[in-house]
Scaffold this active site. Sequence first.
Site, PDB file in Angstrom:
ATOM      1  N   ALA A 168      -4.366 -12.769   5.641  1.00  0.00           N
ATOM      2  CA  ALA A 168      -5.695 -12.144   5.567  1.00  0.00           C
ATOM      3  C   ALA A 168      -6.038 -11.812   4.114  1.00  0.00           C
ATOM      4  CB  ALA A 168      -5.732 -10.885   6.428  1.00  0.00           C
ATOM      5  N   LYS A 176      -4.950 -13.297   1.370  1.00  0.00           N
ATOM      6  CA  LYS A 176      -5.181 -14.510   0.563  1.00  0.00           C
ATOM      7  C   LYS A 176      -6.456 -15.234   1.010  1.00  0.00           C
ATOM      8  CE  LYS A 176      -1.580 -14.122  -2.161  1.00  0.00           C
ATOM      9  NZ  LYS A 176      -1.760 -13.831  -3.588  1.00  0.00           N
ATOM     10  N   TYR A 200      -0.547 -10.903   4.819  1.00  0.00           N
ATOM     11  CA  TYR A 200      -0.573 -11.775   3.636  1.00  0.00           C
ATOM     12  C   TYR A 200      -1.665 -12.846   3.776  1.00  0.00           C
ATOM     13  CZ  TYR A 200       1.344 -14.774  -0.096  1.00  0.00           C
ATOM     14  OH  TYR A 200       1.516 -15.517  -1.228  1.00  0.00           O
ATOM     15  N   VAL A 202      -2.294  -2.735 -10.080  1.00  0.00           N
ATOM     16  CA  VAL A 202      -3.591  -3.346  -9.758  1.00  0.00           C
ATOM     17  C   VAL A 202      -4.239  -2.724  -8.521  1.00  0.00           C
ATOM     18  CG1 VAL A 202      -2.988  -5.561 -10.843  1.00  0.00           C
ATOM     19  CG2 VAL A 202      -2.627  -5.258  -8.376  1.00  0.00           C
ATOM     20  N   ARG A 247       7.526 -11.781 -14.144  1.00  0.00           N
ATOM     21  CA  ARG A 247       8.465 -12.832 -13.682  1.00  0.00           C
ATOM     22  C   ARG A 247       7.701 -13.868 -12.868  1.00  0.00           C
ATOM     23  NH1 ARG A 247      10.746  -8.833  -8.964  1.00  0.00           N
ATOM     24  NH2 ARG A 247       9.271  -9.561  -7.391  1.00  0.00           N
ATOM     25  N   GLY A 287       0.868  -9.185 -12.946  1.00  0.00           N
ATOM     26  CA  GLY A 287       2.133  -9.594 -12.322  1.00  0.00           C
ATOM     27  C   GLY A 287       2.890 -10.570 -13.205  1.00  0.00           C
ATOM     28  N   ALA A 288       2.856 -10.323 -14.516  1.00  0.00           N
ATOM     29  CA  ALA A 288       3.359 -11.303 -15.490  1.00  0.00           C
ATOM     30  C   ALA A 288       4.834 -11.118 -15.843  1.00  0.00           C
ATOM     31  CB  ALA A 288       2.513 -11.242 -16.767  1.00  0.00           C
ATOM     32  N   ASN A 293      -2.820 -12.539 -10.588  1.00  0.00           N
ATOM     33  CA  ASN A 293      -1.625 -13.174 -10.014  1.00  0.00           C
ATOM     34  C   ASN A 293      -0.755 -12.200  -9.218  1.00  0.00           C
ATOM     35  OD1 ASN A 293       0.863 -15.139 -10.099  1.00  0.00           O
ATOM     36  ND2 ASN A 293       1.558 -13.259 -11.087  1.00  0.00           N
ATOM     37  N   ILE A 332       6.669 -22.902  -3.660  1.00  0.00           N
ATOM     38  CA  ILE A 332       7.034 -23.040  -5.070  1.00  0.00           C
ATOM     39  C   ILE A 332       8.494 -22.626  -5.234  1.00  0.00           C
ATOM     40  CG2 ILE A 332       6.477 -22.370  -7.439  1.00  0.00           C
ATOM     41  CD1 ILE A 332       4.218 -23.913  -5.900  1.00  0.00           C
ATOM     42  N   SER A 374      -3.081 -18.576  -1.828  1.00  0.00           N
ATOM     43  CA  SER A 374      -1.919 -19.242  -1.226  1.00  0.00           C
ATOM     44  C   SER A 374      -2.416 -20.179  -0.137  1.00  0.00           C
ATOM     45  CB  SER A 374      -0.990 -18.191  -0.586  1.00  0.00           C
ATOM     46  OG  SER A 374      -0.045 -18.830   0.268  1.00  0.00           O
TER      47      SER A 374
HETATM   48  P1  NAI Z   1       7.033 -12.323  -7.723  1.00  0.00           P
HETATM   49  O1  NAI Z   1       7.361 -11.296  -6.693  1.00  0.00           O
HETATM   50  O2  NAI Z   1       8.154 -13.083  -8.355  1.00  0.00           O
HETATM   51  O3  NAI Z   1       6.163 -11.649  -8.894  1.00  0.00           O
HETATM   52  C1  NAI Z   1       5.073 -10.832  -8.626  1.00  0.00           C
HETATM   53  C2  NAI Z   1       4.868  -9.881  -9.785  1.00  0.00           C
HETATM   54  O4  NAI Z   1       3.768  -9.016  -9.457  1.00  0.00           O
HETATM   55  C3  NAI Z   1       6.078  -8.998 -10.050  1.00  0.00           C
HETATM   56  O5  NAI Z   1       6.388  -8.982 -11.417  1.00  0.00           O
HETATM   57  C4  NAI Z   1       5.628  -7.632  -9.552  1.00  0.00           C
HETATM   58  O6  NAI Z   1       6.228  -6.534 -10.245  1.00  0.00           O
HETATM   59  C5  NAI Z   1       4.131  -7.686  -9.788  1.00  0.00           C
HETATM   60  N1  NAI Z   1       3.403  -6.715  -8.969  1.00  0.00           N
HETATM   61  C6  NAI Z   1       3.605  -6.425  -7.662  1.00  0.00           C
HETATM   62  N2  NAI Z   1       2.778  -5.453  -7.276  1.00  0.00           N
HETATM   63  C7  NAI Z   1       2.014  -5.117  -8.354  1.00  0.00           C
HETATM   64  C8  NAI Z   1       0.993  -4.172  -8.585  1.00  0.00           C
HETATM   65  N3  NAI Z   1       0.574  -3.334  -7.621  1.00  0.00           N
HETATM   66  N4  NAI Z   1       0.431  -4.105  -9.811  1.00  0.00           N
HETATM   67  C9  NAI Z   1       0.864  -4.925 -10.803  1.00  0.00           C
HETATM   68  N5  NAI Z   1       1.827  -5.838 -10.649  1.00  0.00           N
HETATM   69  C10 NAI Z   1       2.414  -5.929  -9.436  1.00  0.00           C
HETATM   70  O7  NAI Z   1       5.981 -13.303  -7.034  1.00  0.00           O
HETATM   71  P2  NAI Z   1       5.608 -14.834  -7.327  1.00  0.00           P
HETATM   72  O8  NAI Z   1       6.362 -15.689  -6.385  1.00  0.00           O
HETATM   73  O9  NAI Z   1       5.689 -15.123  -8.765  1.00  0.00           O
HETATM   74  O10 NAI Z   1       4.083 -14.856  -6.853  1.00  0.00           O
HETATM   75  C11 NAI Z   1       2.990 -14.635  -7.741  1.00  0.00           C
HETATM   76  C12 NAI Z   1       1.693 -14.838  -6.984  1.00  0.00           C
HETATM   77  O11 NAI Z   1       1.684 -16.157  -6.423  1.00  0.00           O
HETATM   78  C13 NAI Z   1       1.506 -13.879  -5.816  1.00  0.00           C
HETATM   79  O12 NAI Z   1       0.144 -13.526  -5.704  1.00  0.00           O
HETATM   80  C14 NAI Z   1       1.939 -14.709  -4.621  1.00  0.00           C
HETATM   81  O13 NAI Z   1       1.340 -14.270  -3.431  1.00  0.00           O
HETATM   82  C15 NAI Z   1       1.437 -16.084  -5.031  1.00  0.00           C
HETATM   83  N6  NAI Z   1       2.113 -17.194  -4.372  1.00  0.00           N
HETATM   84  C16 NAI Z   1       3.445 -17.444  -4.577  1.00  0.00           C
HETATM   85  C17 NAI Z   1       4.071 -18.521  -3.955  1.00  0.00           C
HETATM   86  C18 NAI Z   1       5.516 -18.841  -4.176  1.00  0.00           C
HETATM   87  O14 NAI Z   1       6.029 -19.776  -3.551  1.00  0.00           O
HETATM   88  N7  NAI Z   1       6.222 -18.127  -5.035  1.00  0.00           N
HETATM   89  C19 NAI Z   1       3.320 -19.394  -3.046  1.00  0.00           C
HETATM   90  C20 NAI Z   1       1.928 -19.036  -2.892  1.00  0.00           C
HETATM   91  C21 NAI Z   1       1.365 -17.974  -3.556  1.00  0.00           C
END
Ligand code: NAI
Length: 247
Positions: free
Chosen positions: A157, A159, A155, A64, A16, A13-14, A90, A188, A142
């Site tokens: 469940a 995490k 979500y 993933v 963005r 998930g790198a 991630n 965040i 999370s």
């Molecule tokens: P985001 O939505 O900006 O980025 C997630 C990335 O994962 C995207 O680039 C997306 O294309 C990729 N992705 C989604 N499904 C995928 C798959 N099946 N295979 C490969 N890549 C996939 O999300 P964000 O905010 O950067 O979150 C990243 C992690 O942090 C997540 O696990 C989220 O649950 C966790 N998180 C985020 C928080 C926040 O406030 N942003 C708070 C707590 C946890």
Amino acid sequence: MFQLNDKAAMVTGAARGLGQAIAVKLAEAGADIALCDLNAEWLEETAEKVKALGRRAECYGVNVAEGDSVTEGVKAITKDFGKIDVLVNNAGITKDGLIMRMSEDDWDAVLNVNLKGVFLCTKAAMRGMMKQRSGTIVNIASVIGLMGNAGQANYAASKGGVISFSKTVAKELASRNVRCNAVAPGFIRTAMTDALDEEVQNKMKELIPLSRFGEPEDVANVVLFLASDASAYVTGQVLSTCGGMVM
Ligand code: NAI
């Protein structure tokens, strides 16, 4: 202690958000980075940032949630980099709704990416780590996985599952010198939170003792700690990165 020179790190998930910040942080510490996301082209921006730091970056289209895709991806990464020292799980999604109205599809989609994805990537990467008798796995959970949240049953469940999965991995792999920990971010600052009106943002901040949203870099710093030798005696832990919201 925080150096990752000569290490190869795989970050899912790198493209963005937090994943991009984590990849850049690990590269700053000296690691070469295998960038994974659903589409390899989406990873170009992150790859440029990693390369600007003088580190190697390669992009892989990996879903993933699909076993074959993960197996192929890890095989390619191991061939290109020779090894995986650090795995950061991630990638994650949300499909919110109250349980009464939550569809089976939305439940499955979130569990498949957020929890099964962590299992599949860990299983694929751990073989090499066990053989080389070293490695660190950092799973992005999370605070919602610790406290629950109305409208986020799937979500929460997923995490919560990531947290208990991480503890189990820690127990299974400790004898091979492979560590596994989870990070539990709170609110965040992202495009999503920026878009909330000021009143809502202020209400949310009242729940946070440090009175501010976290920055992606706040999470990336904790991931670097857990990925590096600075945390050599830390495994099976969940480190909340939430400004004190959860204690
Ligand atoms: P985001 O939505 O900006 O980025 C997630 C990335 O994962 C995207 O680039 C997306 O294309 C990729 N992705 C989604 N499904 C995928 C798959 N099946 N295979 C490969 N890549 C996939 O999300 P964000 O905010 O950067 O979150 C990243 C992690 O942090 C997540 O696990 C989220 O649950 C966790 N998180 C985020 C928080 C926040 O406030 N942003 C708070 C707590 C946890």
